[in-house]
Write an enzyme that holds these catalytic residues in place. Structure first.
Site, mmCIF file in Angstrom:
data_model
loop_
_atom_site.group_PDB
_atom_site.id
_atom_site.type_symbol
_atom_site.label_atom_id
_atom_site.label_comp_id
_atom_site.label_asym_id
_atom_site.label_seq_id
_atom_site.Cartn_x
_atom_site.Cartn_y
_atom_site.Cartn_z
ATOM 1 N N TYR A 85 2.693 68.751 20.395
ATOM 2 C CA TYR A 85 3.534 69.885 19.975
ATOM 3 C C TYR A 85 4.807 70.040 20.787
ATOM 4 O O TYR A 85 4.789 69.930 22.024
ATOM 5 C CB TYR A 85 2.728 71.197 20.068
ATOM 6 C CG TYR A 85 3.355 72.281 19.211
ATOM 7 C CD1 TYR A 85 3.008 72.406 17.871
ATOM 8 C CD2 TYR A 85 4.322 73.133 19.720
ATOM 9 C CE1 TYR A 85 3.604 73.360 17.063
ATOM 10 C CE2 TYR A 85 4.931 74.087 18.922
ATOM 11 C CZ TYR A 85 4.567 74.197 17.589
ATOM 12 O OH TYR A 85 5.165 75.143 16.802
ATOM 13 N N LYS A 133 12.546 70.649 26.889
ATOM 14 C CA LYS A 133 12.283 71.444 28.092
ATOM 15 C C LYS A 133 12.050 70.543 29.318
ATOM 16 O O LYS A 133 12.515 70.833 30.417
ATOM 17 C CB LYS A 133 11.076 72.359 27.869
ATOM 18 C CG LYS A 133 11.203 73.281 26.668
ATOM 19 C CD LYS A 133 12.350 74.244 26.818
ATOM 20 C CE LYS A 133 12.391 75.232 25.675
ATOM 21 N NZ LYS A 133 13.505 76.185 25.804
ATOM 22 N N CYS A 140 13.427 85.900 22.199
ATOM 23 C CA CYS A 140 14.209 87.153 22.298
ATOM 24 C C CYS A 140 15.393 87.115 21.340
ATOM 25 O O CYS A 140 16.367 87.838 21.522
ATOM 26 C CB CYS A 140 14.738 87.347 23.712
ATOM 27 S SG CYS A 140 13.590 88.202 24.782
ATOM 28 N N LYS A 160 17.389 84.362 20.674
ATOM 29 C CA LYS A 160 18.492 83.538 21.166
ATOM 30 C C LYS A 160 19.156 82.754 20.025
ATOM 31 O O LYS A 160 20.386 82.688 19.941
ATOM 32 C CB LYS A 160 17.922 82.547 22.180
ATOM 33 C CG LYS A 160 18.733 82.488 23.434
ATOM 34 C CD LYS A 160 17.911 81.939 24.555
ATOM 35 C CE LYS A 160 18.357 80.542 24.882
ATOM 36 N NZ LYS A 160 17.283 79.682 25.355
ATOM 37 N N THR A 161 18.316 82.193 19.155
ATOM 38 C CA THR A 161 18.875 81.415 18.041
ATOM 39 C C THR A 161 19.689 82.327 17.129
ATOM 40 O O THR A 161 20.772 81.955 16.658
ATOM 41 C CB THR A 161 17.736 80.705 17.269
ATOM 42 O OG1 THR A 161 17.008 79.906 18.206
ATOM 43 C CG2 THR A 161 18.268 79.818 16.165
ATOM 44 N N SER A 212 12.164 83.219 26.126
ATOM 45 C CA SER A 212 11.736 82.668 24.843
ATOM 46 C C SER A 212 11.427 83.801 23.868
ATOM 47 O O SER A 212 10.843 84.821 24.245
ATOM 48 C CB SER A 212 10.480 81.812 25.043
ATOM 49 O OG SER A 212 10.744 80.839 26.025
ATOM 50 N N HIS A 244 18.659 77.524 30.686
ATOM 51 C CA HIS A 244 18.038 77.921 29.424
ATOM 52 C C HIS A 244 18.980 78.906 28.723
ATOM 53 O O HIS A 244 18.749 80.117 28.752
ATOM 54 C CB HIS A 244 16.675 78.567 29.748
ATOM 55 C CG HIS A 244 15.825 78.830 28.554
ATOM 56 N ND1 HIS A 244 14.937 79.890 28.495
ATOM 57 C CD2 HIS A 244 15.699 78.179 27.375
ATOM 58 C CE1 HIS A 244 14.323 79.873 27.338
ATOM 59 N NE2 HIS A 244 14.757 78.847 26.639
ATOM 60 N N ASP A 253 19.845 76.842 22.829
ATOM 61 C CA ASP A 253 18.720 76.880 23.777
ATOM 62 C C ASP A 253 19.050 76.394 25.187
ATOM 63 O O ASP A 253 18.510 76.933 26.144
ATOM 64 C CB ASP A 253 17.567 76.032 23.214
ATOM 65 C CG ASP A 253 16.235 76.330 23.897
ATOM 66 O OD1 ASP A 253 15.997 77.506 24.227
ATOM 67 O OD2 ASP A 253 15.453 75.396 24.107
ATOM 68 N N ARG A 268 3.992 75.162 23.633
ATOM 69 C CA ARG A 268 4.021 74.500 24.940
ATOM 70 C C ARG A 268 3.033 75.218 25.854
ATOM 71 O O ARG A 268 2.802 76.425 25.733
ATOM 72 C CB ARG A 268 5.430 74.464 25.510
ATOM 73 C CG ARG A 268 6.040 75.784 25.765
ATOM 74 C CD ARG A 268 7.446 75.657 26.319
ATOM 75 N NE ARG A 268 8.062 76.961 26.275
ATOM 76 C CZ ARG A 268 7.766 77.951 27.100
ATOM 77 N NH1 ARG A 268 6.881 77.777 28.064
ATOM 78 N NH2 ARG A 268 8.334 79.120 26.980
ATOM 79 N N ARG A 270 7.716 76.475 13.666
ATOM 80 C CA ARG A 270 9.080 76.038 13.995
ATOM 81 C C ARG A 270 9.748 75.263 12.868
ATOM 82 O O ARG A 270 9.079 74.623 12.055
ATOM 83 C CB ARG A 270 9.022 75.096 15.212
ATOM 84 C CG ARG A 270 8.459 75.727 16.469
ATOM 85 C CD ARG A 270 9.528 76.405 17.260
ATOM 86 N NE ARG A 270 8.980 77.280 18.291
ATOM 87 C CZ ARG A 270 9.747 77.871 19.200
ATOM 88 N NH1 ARG A 270 11.047 77.690 19.214
ATOM 89 N NH2 ARG A 270 9.221 78.677 20.096
HETATM 90 O O1 O2Y Z 1 6.231 76.117 21.922
HETATM 91 C C1 O2Y Z 1 7.000 75.156 21.957
HETATM 92 O O2 O2Y Z 1 6.604 74.015 22.172
HETATM 93 C C2 O2Y Z 1 8.427 75.328 21.738
HETATM 94 S S1 O2Y Z 1 9.132 76.291 22.985
HETATM 95 C C3 O2Y Z 1 10.809 76.458 22.616
HETATM 96 C C4 O2Y Z 1 11.360 75.751 21.582
HETATM 97 C C5 O2Y Z 1 12.701 75.887 21.295
HETATM 98 C C6 O2Y Z 1 13.457 76.692 22.079
HETATM 99 N N1 O2Y Z 1 12.922 77.378 23.116
HETATM 100 C C7 O2Y Z 1 11.629 77.307 23.378
HETATM 101 C C8 O2Y Z 1 11.147 78.131 24.532
HETATM 102 O O3 O2Y Z 1 9.965 78.306 24.739
HETATM 103 O O4 O2Y Z 1 12.008 78.658 25.259
HETATM 104 MN MN MN Z 2 13.997 78.128 24.792
#
Ligand code: O2Y
Ligand code: MN
Length: 622
Positions: free
Chosen positions: A233, A242, A286, A288-289, A284, A262, A309, A84, A404
């Protein structure tokens, strides 16, 4: 002979326009007129339709099959479209101050990018007209949250990418049953184009159409609209995630008095059979999953995952905070995921999964950094960029660091029985945390809701390989939501403060740090499954067990009150919990400077009070 029906003179190749609610038909007509697709596909969310998506992705060479697994495919993107893009993400409002606070003169604002509504109109006009020529417009009706739940919201996404259609079917409750609950109500309008009308004017790299130069992910928070262009993406294109669940979601939540955060949601049952739900916000990448799916090495604890998430939370009529996971799938980071860090994920991702930017093995499987010990010796690896016979000597990673898996929630073997319940699960504790190598203890409990909000607003974390930030700089990330803020951060903090009401049972707020290092650079805490020991302490504190001692920054565990029995290596309690004077002087100064420079007059006075009080407790004078 009767042909297919049409919308705006465009052939509808799947679905029946007569089944669309009036407002949805008006929306798709408007977008078709603007973007001029060749065909329209009205998605129904069925199994047969999903087979068509897979067939089309294979025909377009967007994905390859992974015969080692059950119904899994691999997409490899244009190397310029791999994450992203925060720098191209905009919040569009009339007044700039609605979206972002005014930074101090000479300071670059880091709390979001603003665009005026007028400018957005111009940007839309220079991108979207004709952008879907030669392509199919997929119309995706979806619900964030259980269909029909009072906490859920409906979105309709128009996208010209079949990869996005297939991924949205995993990540959201996508299907025409959404129309039944929608009726004539409004919905979040999501418009997405990869930005490459056909015939393409430039070569399409890796069969992954995108337009990185013109990428724009724009949010109109007042009218609940998302306009995304140029990227296929993840967070840029799966608009339910998001863009909707956090950015549009938190703007709606502010208006309606709830929280869109989040945060992971997890249920923990202790050996005594007591179950509590906890939410946790971490920046992001860290882990979390991993925390959301923790496997306890200590017998007797049961972890059940609601989400990894995003949490939507409301206080119910009894004053209990209740959370739902608005999503329907996991979009987790692959590198680093293995049987040690996340055995549960390893159990769930090899079925009905779309992998993106991982490496491929010669036996039709996948590979990424962290799986070295689990790799069969006879196989060769093709890297995510297509480099055959990849070895570590190539100097480049096999998988992209942001590679991913996109996997349905129902694959998760420890999915909580209430994951789909419309009323949500009751929340006992809120965790904030970051990747902090220095100075921040393993855990502390905040002194009050107000102090907890201050702790959430002060979150910082060391940047990893995610997105556009590289290196090991510790960066501020209020509520771990900095990339997802959709209105002025000062008002966001205010909204959190306003959650506290007398009749409400406010959850306790904690701060955790799994990443503290000693002087030699070694982690002081083993992390992963062993974090259950900290979660157990949190649960006991939620029952007010007297296992905490006052400190200037909050309540710390009484020495010995965290169960350390059976840990593979001894723990240095003192180093794990010490509060070095020089560090805390710098930390408080840094937090205060950050708030002054970035949020200025929009910072709620209650947070200034918390800073002053904490400084006093630390013995820091002006
Ligand atoms: O880079 C991306 O497009 C994915 S970002 C993402 C995906 C799943 C959970 N969290 C995140 C994040 O950046 O916090
Ligand atoms: Mn996230």
């Amino acid at each position: 002979m009767m042909g297919n029906p049409k919308i705006e003179n465009t052939e509808v190749v799947h679905g029946n326009p007569q089944e669309l609610p009036k407002k949805v038909l008006a929306f798709v007509s408007e977008i078709a007129q603007l973007c001029q697709p060749d065909k329209i596909w009205l998605c129904d969310g069925s199994e047969d339709e999903n087979k068509d998506f897979t067939r089309l992705m294979l025909e377009e060479n967007l994905v390859i099959n992974l015969p080692k697994y059950e119904n899994c495919v691999l997409a490899r993107t244009n190397p310029q479209d791999v994450a992203r893009m925060e720098s191209k993400t905009y919040i569009c409002t009339e007044e700039k101050r609605e979206a972002i606070p005014e930074p101090k003169p000479g300071v670059k604002g880091t709390l979001g990018n603003w665009m005026s509504l007028k400018q957005l109109d111009e940007e839309i006009k220079s991108r979207f007209p004709g952008c879907m020529k030669g392509r199919t417009l997929y119309l995706l009706p979806f619900s964030m949250g259980p269909i029909g739940s009072p906490i859920s919201h409906v979105g309709i996404q128009a996208s010209d990418s079949v990869y996005v259609a297939a991924s949205m079917r995993i990540m959201t409750r996508m299907g025409k049953n959404v129309y039944k609950v929608l009726g004539d109500k409004d919905f979040v309008k999501c418009i997405h184009s990869v930005g490459v009308p056909l015939p393409a004017q430039k070569p399409i790299i890796n069969n992954w159409p995108c337009d990185p130069e013109k990428t724009m992910v724009a949010h109109k928070t007042k009218t609940n609209e998302i306009w995304s262009y140029g990227s296929g993406y993840g967070g840029n294109s799966l608009l339910g995630k998001k863009c909707f669940s956090l950015r549009i979601g938190s703007a709606i939540a502010r208006r309606e008095g709830w929280l869109a955060e989040h945060m992971l949601i997890v249920g923990i049952t202790n050996p005594q059979g007591v179950k509590k739900y906890i939410v946790g916000a971490f920046p992001s990448q860290c882990g979390k999953t991993n925390l959301a799916m923790l496997t306890s090495p200590i017998p007797g604890y049961k972890i059940e995952c609601v989400g990894d998430d995003i949490a939507w939370m409301r206080f119910d009529e009894n004053g209990v905070l209740r959370a739902i996971n608005p999503e329907f799938g996991f979009f987790g980071v692959c590198p680093g995921t293995n049987h040690h860090t996340n055995p549960v994920a390893m159990d769930m991702i090899f079925k009905n999964t779309i992998f993106t930017n991982v490496a491929k093995t010669s036996d039709g499987g996948v590979f990424w950094e962290g799986l070295e010990k689990e790799l069969k010796t006879h196989v060769s690896i093709t890297s995510w960029t297509g480099e055959k016979h990849w070895t570590r000597d190539s100097g480049k990673p096999a998988a992209h660091p942001n590679a991913r898996f996109c996997t349905p929630l129902v694959n998760c073997p420890i999915l909580d029985p209430h994951w789909n319940s419309p009323e949500g699960v009751p929340i006992s504790a809120i965790l904030f945390g970051g990747r902090r190598p220095e100075g921040i203890p393993l855990i502390y409990e905040t002194r009050s809701w107000k102090h907890g909000v201050y702790a959430g607003a002060s979150v910082s974390s060391e940047a990893t390989s995610a997105a556009e930030y590289k290196g090991h700089k510790v960066m501020h990330d209020p509520f771990s939501a900095r990339p997802f803020l959709s209105y002025n951060a000062g008002k966001y903090i205010e909204h959190w403060l306003q959650m506290e009401k007398d009749y409400r049972k406010m959850p306790k707020i904690f701060h955790v740090n799994w990443f503290r290092k000693n002087k030699e650079g070694h982690y002081l805490w083993p992390g992963f499954g062993e974090n259950i020991r900290v979660l157990d302490w949190i649960m006991r504190r939620c029952d007010n067990e007297p296992i905490a001692v006052e400190s200037p920054i909050g309540l710390l565990p009484k020495e010995g009150s965290i169960n350390l029995e059976g840990l593979p290596d001894p723990i240095n309690w003192e180093e794990l919990f010490e509060l070095p004077e020089d560090f805390w002087k710098r930390e408080m100064n840094d937090i205060e400077t950050y708030f002054n420079q970035q949020i200025g007059d929009d910072l709620p006075p209650a947070i200034r009070e918390e800073i002053e009080n904490q400084k006093k407790r630390l013995g820091i004078s002006k």
